[in-house]
Scaffold this motif. Structure first.
Motif, PDB file in Angstrom:
ATOM      1  N   MET A  32      27.907  23.363 -21.183  1.00 34.08           N
ATOM      2  CA  MET A  32      27.654  22.021 -21.658  1.00 34.08           C
ATOM      3  C   MET A  32      27.076  21.141 -20.540  1.00 34.08           C
ATOM      4  N   LEU A  33      27.678  21.244 -19.351  1.00 38.01           N
ATOM      5  CA  LEU A  33      27.213  20.454 -18.211  1.00 38.01           C
ATOM      6  C   LEU A  33      25.773  20.806 -17.854  1.00 38.01           C
ATOM      7  N   ILE A  34      25.447  22.085 -17.906  1.00 32.41           N
ATOM      8  CA  ILE A  34      24.091  22.523 -17.579  1.00 32.41           C
ATOM      9  C   ILE A  34      23.089  21.937 -18.576  1.00 32.41           C
ATOM     10  N   LYS A  35      23.465  21.873 -19.853  1.00 32.37           N
ATOM     11  CA  LYS A  35      22.576  21.298 -20.862  1.00 32.37           C
ATOM     12  C   LYS A  35      22.339  19.811 -20.612  1.00 32.37           C
ATOM     13  N   ILE A  36      23.369  19.098 -20.210  1.00 36.36           N
ATOM     14  CA  ILE A  36      23.239  17.666 -19.921  1.00 36.36           C
ATOM     15  C   ILE A  36      22.329  17.454 -18.707  1.00 36.36           C
ATOM     16  N   ILE A  37      22.523  18.261 -17.675  1.00 34.80           N
ATOM     17  CA  ILE A  37      21.694  18.155 -16.472  1.00 34.80           C
ATOM     18  C   ILE A  37      20.240  18.499 -16.802  1.00 34.80           C
ATOM     19  N   ALA A  38      20.045  19.553 -17.596  1.00 33.54           N
ATOM     20  CA  ALA A  38      18.676  19.941 -17.984  1.00 33.54           C
ATOM     21  C   ALA A  38      18.008  18.827 -18.789  1.00 33.54           C
ATOM     22  N   LEU A  39      18.764  18.191 -19.676  1.00 32.80           N
ATOM     23  CA  LEU A  39      18.215  17.086 -20.460  1.00 32.80           C
ATOM     24  C   LEU A  39      17.842  15.911 -19.553  1.00 32.80           C
ATOM     25  N   ALA A  40      18.702  15.603 -18.586  1.00 33.70           N
ATOM     26  CA  ALA A  40      18.427  14.504 -17.652  1.00 33.70           C
ATOM     27  C   ALA A  40      17.169  14.794 -16.833  1.00 33.70           C
ATOM     28  N   ILE A  41      17.017  16.018 -16.382  1.00 32.89           N
ATOM     29  CA  ILE A  41      15.829  16.402 -15.616  1.00 32.89           C
ATOM     30  C   ILE A  41      14.582  16.301 -16.494  1.00 32.89           C
ATOM     31  N   ALA A  42      14.695  16.739 -17.734  1.00 35.25           N
ATOM     32  CA  ALA A  42      13.558  16.643 -18.654  1.00 35.25           C
ATOM     33  C   ALA A  42      13.164  15.190 -18.892  1.00 35.25           C
TER      34      ALA A  42
END
Length: 90
Positions: free
Chosen positions: A1-11
């Motif tokens: 879940m954390l990785i998805k949030i970080i990936a979304l923030a980077i995007a």
């Protein structure tokens, strides 16, 4: 879940950096108020390296300034290294 949030923030940061380069180029052509260079670097430095670099070349904006031409891709490389190291640590 954390990785998805970080990936979304980077995007989001990359889309924002790309958009800001296009907006600033449009404003430059129109002779309107411009986005500060520090703001462009801030967004690009906050994991928007790919978007800032692609925006710079797609809009042919700030490509004559060495600190943009070298700085944006350098920030992107550093960001790749940080993300790669972080993924290995998880």
């Amino acid at each position: 879940m954390l990785i998805k949030i970080i990936a979304l923030a980077i995007a989001v940061m990359n889309v924002l950096a790309f958009a800001l380069m296009g907006i600033d180029k449009h404003r430059a052509k129109a002779g309107k108020w411009r986005i500060k260079e520090a703001t462009l670097f801030l967004v690009t430095g906050l994991f928007g390296g790919l978007g800032g670099t692609l925006g710079m070349f797609a809009f042919r904006h700030k490509t004559k300034h060495w600190y943009f031409k070298l700085g944006f891709p350098a920030l992107f490389v550093v960001q790749i290294l940080i993300v790669t190291i972080a993924i290995k640590m998880i």
